[in-house]
Scaffold this motif. Structure first.
Motif, mmCIF file in Angstrom:
data_model
loop_
_atom_site.group_PDB
_atom_site.id
_atom_site.type_symbol
_atom_site.label_atom_id
_atom_site.label_comp_id
_atom_site.label_asym_id
_atom_site.label_seq_id
_atom_site.Cartn_x
_atom_site.Cartn_y
_atom_site.Cartn_z
ATOM 1 N N VAL A 253 0.839 -1.204 0.000
ATOM 2 C CA VAL A 253 0.000 0.000 0.000
ATOM 3 C C VAL A 253 0.871 1.251 0.000
ATOM 4 O O VAL A 253 0.589 2.204 -0.720
ATOM 5 N N ARG A 254 1.950 1.240 0.762
ATOM 6 C CA ARG A 254 2.876 2.391 0.769
ATOM 7 C C ARG A 254 3.408 2.659 -0.643
ATOM 8 O O ARG A 254 3.466 3.804 -1.089
ATOM 9 N N LYS A 255 3.786 1.587 -1.333
ATOM 10 C CA LYS A 255 4.316 1.733 -2.695
ATOM 11 C C LYS A 255 3.246 2.267 -3.642
ATOM 12 O O LYS A 255 3.528 3.135 -4.473
ATOM 13 N N ARG A 256 2.030 1.753 -3.536
ATOM 14 C CA ARG A 256 0.942 2.233 -4.390
ATOM 15 C C ARG A 256 0.672 3.715 -4.148
ATOM 16 O O ARG A 256 0.458 4.483 -5.077
ATOM 17 N N LEU A 257 0.671 4.122 -2.875
ATOM 18 C CA LEU A 257 0.445 5.526 -2.544
ATOM 19 C C LEU A 257 1.527 6.413 -3.156
ATOM 20 O O LEU A 257 1.229 7.480 -3.701
ATOM 21 N N LYS A 258 2.773 5.979 -3.076
ATOM 22 C CA LYS A 258 3.877 6.767 -3.644
ATOM 23 C C LYS A 258 3.750 6.896 -5.157
ATOM 24 O O LYS A 258 4.081 7.933 -5.727
ATOM 25 N N LEU A 259 3.281 5.832 -5.811
ATOM 26 C CA LEU A 259 3.117 5.863 -7.263
ATOM 27 C C LEU A 259 1.901 6.674 -7.700
ATOM 28 O O LEU A 259 1.969 7.448 -8.648
ATOM 29 N N LEU A 260 0.765 6.495 -7.014
ATOM 30 C CA LEU A 260 -0.494 7.095 -7.444
ATOM 31 C C LEU A 260 -0.731 8.499 -6.894
ATOM 32 O O LEU A 260 -1.407 9.314 -7.522
ATOM 33 N N TYR A 261 -0.213 8.771 -5.698
ATOM 34 C CA TYR A 261 -0.422 10.073 -5.051
ATOM 35 C C TYR A 261 0.917 10.576 -4.505
ATOM 36 O O TYR A 261 1.073 10.780 -3.301
ATOM 37 N N PRO A 262 1.904 10.810 -5.389
ATOM 38 C CA PRO A 262 3.273 11.086 -4.944
ATOM 39 C C PRO A 262 3.420 12.207 -3.918
ATOM 40 O O PRO A 262 4.140 12.044 -2.956
ATOM 41 N N ILE A 263 2.780 13.339 -4.117
ATOM 42 C CA ILE A 263 2.896 14.422 -3.136
ATOM 43 C C ILE A 263 1.519 14.807 -2.589
ATOM 44 O O ILE A 263 1.357 15.866 -1.988
ATOM 45 N N LYS A 264 0.559 13.931 -2.782
ATOM 46 C CA LYS A 264 -0.816 14.226 -2.386
ATOM 47 C C LYS A 264 -1.321 13.316 -1.281
ATOM 48 O O LYS A 264 -2.520 13.177 -1.095
ATOM 49 N N HIS A 265 -0.406 12.675 -0.548
ATOM 50 C CA HIS A 265 -0.857 11.817 0.540
ATOM 51 C C HIS A 265 0.087 11.917 1.740
ATOM 52 O O HIS A 265 1.239 12.342 1.612
ATOM 53 N N GLU A 266 -0.448 11.521 2.869
ATOM 54 C CA GLU A 266 0.345 11.405 4.090
ATOM 55 C C GLU A 266 -0.154 10.169 4.816
ATOM 56 O O GLU A 266 -1.349 10.042 5.090
ATOM 57 N N LEU A 267 0.739 9.236 5.103
ATOM 58 C CA LEU A 267 0.396 8.004 5.801
ATOM 59 C C LEU A 267 1.193 7.928 7.089
ATOM 60 O O LEU A 267 2.424 7.989 7.068
ATOM 61 N N ASN A 268 0.484 7.834 8.192
ATOM 62 C CA ASN A 268 1.114 7.663 9.498
ATOM 63 C C ASN A 268 0.546 6.405 10.136
ATOM 64 O O ASN A 268 -0.671 6.229 10.197
ATOM 65 N N ILE A 269 1.437 5.545 10.592
ATOM 66 C CA ILE A 269 1.026 4.317 11.271
ATOM 67 C C ILE A 269 1.639 4.349 12.664
ATOM 68 O O ILE A 269 2.857 4.499 12.817
ATOM 69 N N LYS A 270 0.768 4.220 13.657
ATOM 70 C CA LYS A 270 1.204 4.260 15.051
ATOM 71 C C LYS A 270 0.913 2.904 15.697
ATOM 72 O O LYS A 270 -0.144 2.322 15.473
ATOM 73 N N GLN A 271 1.856 2.449 16.502
ATOM 74 C CA GLN A 271 1.707 1.208 17.227
ATOM 75 C C GLN A 271 2.143 1.470 18.657
ATOM 76 O O GLN A 271 3.313 1.727 18.909
ATOM 77 N N GLN A 272 1.185 1.429 19.590
ATOM 78 C CA GLN A 272 1.519 1.747 20.972
ATOM 79 C C GLN A 272 0.511 1.088 21.900
ATOM 80 O O GLN A 272 -0.705 1.136 21.654
ATOM 81 N N ASN A 273 0.995 0.465 22.967
ATOM 82 C CA ASN A 273 0.135 -0.172 23.979
ATOM 83 C C ASN A 273 -0.886 -1.128 23.367
ATOM 84 O O ASN A 273 -2.052 -1.125 23.730
ATOM 85 N N HIS A 274 -0.433 -1.949 22.432
ATOM 86 C CA HIS A 274 -1.281 -2.951 21.764
ATOM 87 C C HIS A 274 -2.430 -2.320 20.975
ATOM 88 O O HIS A 274 -3.464 -2.942 20.781
ATOM 89 N N ILE A 275 -2.229 -1.067 20.547
ATOM 90 C CA ILE A 275 -3.185 -0.375 19.675
ATOM 91 C C ILE A 275 -2.450 -0.050 18.379
ATOM 92 O O ILE A 275 -1.346 0.495 18.398
ATOM 93 N N PHE A 276 -3.074 -0.401 17.268
ATOM 94 C CA PHE A 276 -2.521 -0.129 15.935
ATOM 95 C C PHE A 276 -3.435 0.896 15.293
ATOM 96 O O PHE A 276 -4.648 0.703 15.245
ATOM 97 N N GLU A 277 -2.859 2.000 14.804
ATOM 98 C CA GLU A 277 -3.672 3.070 14.218
ATOM 99 C C GLU A 277 -3.061 3.535 12.898
ATOM 100 O O GLU A 277 -1.886 3.845 12.820
ATOM 101 N N VAL A 278 -3.910 3.550 11.879
ATOM 102 C CA VAL A 278 -3.531 4.034 10.561
ATOM 103 C C VAL A 278 -4.228 5.381 10.337
ATOM 104 O O VAL A 278 -5.441 5.481 10.512
ATOM 105 N N LEU A 279 -3.452 6.396 9.981
ATOM 106 C CA LEU A 279 -3.983 7.709 9.657
ATOM 107 C C LEU A 279 -3.517 8.035 8.241
ATOM 108 O O LEU A 279 -2.319 8.172 7.996
#
Length: 136
Positions: free
Chosen positions: A103-129
């Motif tokens: 998915v990271r690779k697809r985002l870089k190809l399809l939305y090169p400067i039009k996306h921001e992906l942040n993935i957080k992993q803390q206290n057994h919680i996984f969050e995708v923004l």
């Protein structure tokens, strides 16, 4: 190459409905989204890997108290996607799959400067923004 955002969200809704039928007592899955999506286009199957991972590593690995929260909002032409779940840590020595990396690779190809992906992993919680600037 692109599909209406409305169709992509409907596909996610259908998947979520199937997953809900399989949930055990004490497991929850919430899915909220804006209705302000009528004219926007998105690359197909871009969001579902995050939801599938939440199911696989969240509700499928935890017997009870598992949760998945999905939220999709539009702010102008920017899509804001959040997927949050709790999970049971993998035993040491076991690596994750290639889904998120693809998915990271697809985002870089399809939305090169039009996306921001942040993935957080803390206290057994996984969050995708994920934020993507979409076109009509």
């Amino acid at each position: 190459e692109f599909v209406p955002l409305k169709k992509e969200i409907q596909m996610l809704r259908d998947y979520v409905d199937i997953v809900r039928m399989r949930l055990s007592v004490g497991q929850t899955l919430t899915f909220q989204y804006d209705n302000n999506i009528s004219t926007y286009q998105i690359a197909p199957l871009l969001l579902i890997p995050f939801v599938e991972n939440a199911v696989k590593h969240g509700t499928n690995s935890l017997a009870e108290d598992a949760f998945i929260d999905i939220d999709i909002k539009m702010d102008g032409d920017t899509l804001h996607f959040t997927c949050k779940n709790n999970y049971k840590p993998l035993p040491s020595g076991k690596d994750g799959g290639l889904g998120l990396e693809n998915v990271r690779k697809r985002l870089k190809l399809l939305y090169p400067i039009k996306h921001e992906l942040n993935i957080k992993q803390q206290n057994h919680i996984f969050e995708v923004l994920l934020s993507i600037q979409l076109s009509s």
